[in-house]
Design a protein around this motif. Sequence first.
Motif, mmCIF file in Angstrom:
data_model
loop_
_atom_site.group_PDB
_atom_site.id
_atom_site.type_symbol
_atom_site.label_atom_id
_atom_site.label_comp_id
_atom_site.label_asym_id
_atom_site.label_seq_id
_atom_site.Cartn_x
_atom_site.Cartn_y
_atom_site.Cartn_z
ATOM 1 N N CYS A 223 0.830 -1.216 0.000
ATOM 2 C CA CYS A 223 0.000 0.000 0.000
ATOM 3 C C CYS A 223 0.858 1.257 0.000
ATOM 4 C CB CYS A 223 -0.929 0.008 1.213
ATOM 5 S SG CYS A 223 -2.346 -1.112 1.097
ATOM 6 N N ARG A 224 1.879 1.278 0.819
ATOM 7 C CA ARG A 224 2.725 2.468 0.939
ATOM 8 C C ARG A 224 3.358 2.842 -0.394
ATOM 9 N NH1 ARG A 224 6.059 0.957 6.453
ATOM 10 N NH2 ARG A 224 4.267 0.974 7.882
ATOM 11 N N ARG A 225 3.802 1.859 -1.131
ATOM 12 C CA ARG A 225 4.457 2.156 -2.405
ATOM 13 C C ARG A 225 3.450 2.466 -3.505
ATOM 14 N NH1 ARG A 225 7.653 -3.010 -4.342
ATOM 15 N NH2 ARG A 225 7.426 -2.086 -6.407
ATOM 16 N N SER A 226 2.156 2.274 -3.213
ATOM 17 C CA SER A 226 1.119 2.466 -4.221
ATOM 18 C C SER A 226 0.232 3.680 -3.967
ATOM 19 C CB SER A 226 0.234 1.213 -4.297
ATOM 20 O OG SER A 226 1.011 0.052 -4.507
ATOM 21 N N GLY A 227 0.483 4.425 -2.882
ATOM 22 C CA GLY A 227 -0.368 5.557 -2.550
ATOM 23 C C GLY A 227 -1.688 5.141 -1.929
ATOM 24 N N TRP A 228 -1.706 3.978 -1.296
ATOM 25 C CA TRP A 228 -2.890 3.466 -0.606
ATOM 26 C C TRP A 228 -2.534 3.228 0.852
ATOM 27 C CZ3 TRP A 228 -7.501 0.851 -2.993
ATOM 28 C CH2 TRP A 228 -7.699 1.276 -4.321
ATOM 29 N N ARG A 229 -3.514 2.768 1.653
ATOM 30 C CA ARG A 229 -3.257 2.440 3.041
ATOM 31 C C ARG A 229 -4.176 1.305 3.490
ATOM 32 N NH1 ARG A 229 -5.073 8.315 5.100
ATOM 33 N NH2 ARG A 229 -7.023 8.421 3.962
ATOM 34 N N MET A 230 -3.692 0.543 4.444
ATOM 35 C CA MET A 230 -4.488 -0.545 5.011
ATOM 36 C C MET A 230 -5.273 -0.009 6.204
ATOM 37 S SD MET A 230 -3.134 -4.256 6.358
ATOM 38 C CE MET A 230 -2.148 -3.517 7.677
ATOM 39 N N CYS A 231 -6.601 -0.212 6.201
ATOM 40 C CA CYS A 231 -7.462 0.392 7.223
ATOM 41 C C CYS A 231 -8.121 -0.605 8.162
ATOM 42 C CB CYS A 231 -8.555 1.234 6.552
ATOM 43 S SG CYS A 231 -7.914 2.704 5.721
ATOM 44 N N GLN A 232 -8.290 -1.832 7.752
ATOM 45 C CA GLN A 232 -8.923 -2.845 8.600
ATOM 46 C C GLN A 232 -8.318 -4.212 8.282
ATOM 47 O OE1 GLN A 232 -11.037 -2.423 11.184
ATOM 48 N NE2 GLN A 232 -13.106 -2.006 10.467
ATOM 49 N N VAL A 233 -8.199 -5.035 9.302
ATOM 50 C CA VAL A 233 -7.915 -6.456 9.109
ATOM 51 C C VAL A 233 -8.946 -7.217 9.938
ATOM 52 C CG1 VAL A 233 -6.293 -8.361 9.358
ATOM 53 C CG2 VAL A 233 -5.451 -6.087 8.727
ATOM 54 N N LEU A 234 -9.875 -7.885 9.268
ATOM 55 C CA LEU A 234 -10.922 -8.649 9.939
ATOM 56 C C LEU A 234 -10.613 -10.134 9.773
ATOM 57 C CD1 LEU A 234 -14.012 -6.649 8.601
ATOM 58 C CD2 LEU A 234 -12.712 -6.250 10.695
ATOM 59 N N ARG A 235 -10.694 -10.871 10.863
ATOM 60 C CA ARG A 235 -10.335 -12.299 10.844
ATOM 61 C C ARG A 235 -11.577 -13.131 11.157
ATOM 62 N NH1 ARG A 235 -4.748 -12.126 10.722
ATOM 63 N NH2 ARG A 235 -3.853 -10.162 11.488
ATOM 64 N N HIS A 236 -12.179 -13.692 10.103
ATOM 65 C CA HIS A 236 -13.393 -14.472 10.271
ATOM 66 C C HIS A 236 -13.114 -15.958 10.428
ATOM 67 C CE1 HIS A 236 -12.562 -13.303 6.089
ATOM 68 N NE2 HIS A 236 -12.831 -14.545 5.781
ATOM 69 N N GLU A 237 -11.893 -16.380 10.188
ATOM 70 C CA GLU A 237 -11.435 -17.742 10.455
ATOM 71 C C GLU A 237 -9.987 -17.654 10.926
ATOM 72 O OE1 GLU A 237 -12.902 -20.630 10.422
ATOM 73 O OE2 GLU A 237 -14.779 -20.320 9.308
ATOM 74 N N THR A 238 -9.482 -18.715 11.550
ATOM 75 C CA THR A 238 -8.098 -18.691 12.013
ATOM 76 C C THR A 238 -7.107 -18.640 10.860
ATOM 77 O OG1 THR A 238 -8.110 -21.106 12.122
ATOM 78 C CG2 THR A 238 -8.635 -19.914 14.140
ATOM 79 N N THR A 239 -7.535 -19.059 9.671
ATOM 80 C CA THR A 239 -6.639 -19.059 8.511
ATOM 81 C C THR A 239 -7.124 -18.090 7.431
ATOM 82 O OG1 THR A 239 -7.841 -20.935 7.560
ATOM 83 C CG2 THR A 239 -5.903 -21.431 8.912
ATOM 84 N N ALA A 240 -7.832 -17.028 7.841
ATOM 85 C CA ALA A 240 -8.349 -16.059 6.874
ATOM 86 C C ALA A 240 -8.203 -14.646 7.425
ATOM 87 C CB ALA A 240 -9.806 -16.349 6.540
ATOM 88 N N ALA A 241 -7.909 -13.703 6.545
ATOM 89 C CA ALA A 241 -7.767 -12.301 6.938
ATOM 90 C C ALA A 241 -8.306 -11.413 5.823
ATOM 91 C CB ALA A 241 -6.306 -11.963 7.225
ATOM 92 N N PHE A 242 -9.252 -10.557 6.187
ATOM 93 C CA PHE A 242 -9.946 -9.663 5.264
ATOM 94 C C PHE A 242 -9.305 -8.283 5.422
ATOM 95 C CE2 PHE A 242 -13.583 -6.904 4.171
ATOM 96 C CZ PHE A 242 -14.148 -7.551 3.081
ATOM 97 N N CYS A 243 -8.408 -7.913 4.496
ATOM 98 C CA CYS A 243 -7.651 -6.662 4.587
ATOM 99 C C CYS A 243 -8.311 -5.586 3.720
ATOM 100 C CB CYS A 243 -6.214 -6.867 4.138
ATOM 101 S SG CYS A 243 -5.296 -8.069 5.130
ATOM 102 N N VAL A 244 -8.779 -4.521 4.379
ATOM 103 C CA VAL A 244 -9.441 -3.427 3.675
ATOM 104 C C VAL A 244 -8.426 -2.326 3.409
ATOM 105 C CG1 VAL A 244 -11.317 -1.750 3.751
ATOM 106 C CG2 VAL A 244 -11.606 -3.978 4.844
ATOM 107 N N CYS A 245 -8.261 -1.974 2.138
ATOM 108 C CA CYS A 245 -7.287 -0.964 1.725
ATOM 109 C C CYS A 245 -7.993 0.121 0.922
ATOM 110 C CB CYS A 245 -6.191 -1.582 0.868
ATOM 111 S SG CYS A 245 -5.419 -3.058 1.584
ATOM 112 N N SER A 246 -7.532 1.370 1.070
ATOM 113 C CA SER A 246 -8.148 2.453 0.303
ATOM 114 C C SER A 246 -7.098 3.454 -0.148
ATOM 115 C CB SER A 246 -9.230 3.158 1.131
ATOM 116 O OG SER A 246 -8.680 3.790 2.259
ATOM 117 N N SER A 247 -7.460 4.207 -1.172
ATOM 118 C CA SER A 247 -6.580 5.227 -1.711
ATOM 119 C C SER A 247 -6.407 6.365 -0.700
ATOM 120 C CB SER A 247 -7.177 5.779 -3.013
ATOM 121 O OG SER A 247 -6.531 6.974 -3.405
ATOM 122 N N ILE A 248 -5.186 6.827 -0.510
ATOM 123 C CA ILE A 248 -4.944 7.948 0.392
ATOM 124 C C ILE A 248 -5.619 9.204 -0.141
ATOM 125 C CG2 ILE A 248 -3.145 9.480 1.305
ATOM 126 C CD1 ILE A 248 -1.318 7.054 1.475
#
Length: 326
Positions: A68-93
């Motif tokens: 994200c940093r190198r792309s002009g975006w940022r990570m805003c949320q990491v939601l974990r609905h399973e022990t082996t899953a991660a929902f990473c929400v990213c948006s444009s700065i």
Amino acid sequence: MRVSSKKSERELCASFIRGFFIYLRDLGIPAAVLHGWDDDFEGELSDIDYVIDRGSFGNLPEIVESYCRRSGWRMCQVLRHETTAAFCVCSSIADPSMVVALDACSDYRRNGTLLMGSEELLGSRQALPWGGFRLSDRTELKYRFIKAAAKRKPVDEIGSELAAYDLEVRGACVDWLLNNWQVEMEGWSMPQIGRSLESLFEKTRKPVGFLGFSSMTRIVDRVLRPSGLVVICGERLSEPVVDRLHEVFRGLYFRRGERRRGMGLKGLVSVVRSTFITVPRLNGAVRRFLGRGVVLDLASENDSDSVLAVADHLHVRCLKREGVEV
């Protein structure tokens, strides 16, 4: 600066997504898109499901934020609905309304039950023209079949798509269902597919290890560090601005949104369930109980700064919670 064209937004989001999988490839991290790759992500987007190898999954927040940093975006949320899953929400700065959810798994699990491991999912993956990878046709059909069964999708919604794979691929799926799940596939008519999906559902619906240490740790963490957000709007923010906040943040950032006059017990439960909540004011005791990470006071902010202020807050909170160094 806000991007006005919806087409331009889709193109920028698609470029961000493709770039992420190229970034993983260049780092030597095995990964593959699970579905949605056929239009290069330039159509309507929801979340981007993909599998990543187990060794890299533990470092996923650092990997996503670095990209994200190198792309002009940022990570805003990491939601974990399973022990082996991660929902990473990213948006444009530049424009937080341009948002992408990168939904990763190292293994495909449902209610704690292992349905397909990363080795099987990543085996024989196929390169895409732009540089990422997808599942092989054989693996894709198995994954789609067991996902449809686990989620109990109606056969009239998914059956024709499953039956559209070529004969050799369907044959491999039949063998896999019989050998791995003891589900006998009689044929590929809609009734036959429906019976097989129902039989497979019965074998996948019992949670395995749901109350294990990892699952309990994840649940406790979500209670102690709720993924929801309470925004105090005060009397200064106009109604159109509050409308805009809900328009931007109640989509991929949060699972749901609520406008409340106060919190109460139901409001506290909503915060744990990843809800974006706006209130005109908040009792001091409730505010202290929830903590600074969960409460954002915009009562003194100007209308034009409100969306960026929420995105900034989520970004800082996310990095702190995930232990990612700035």
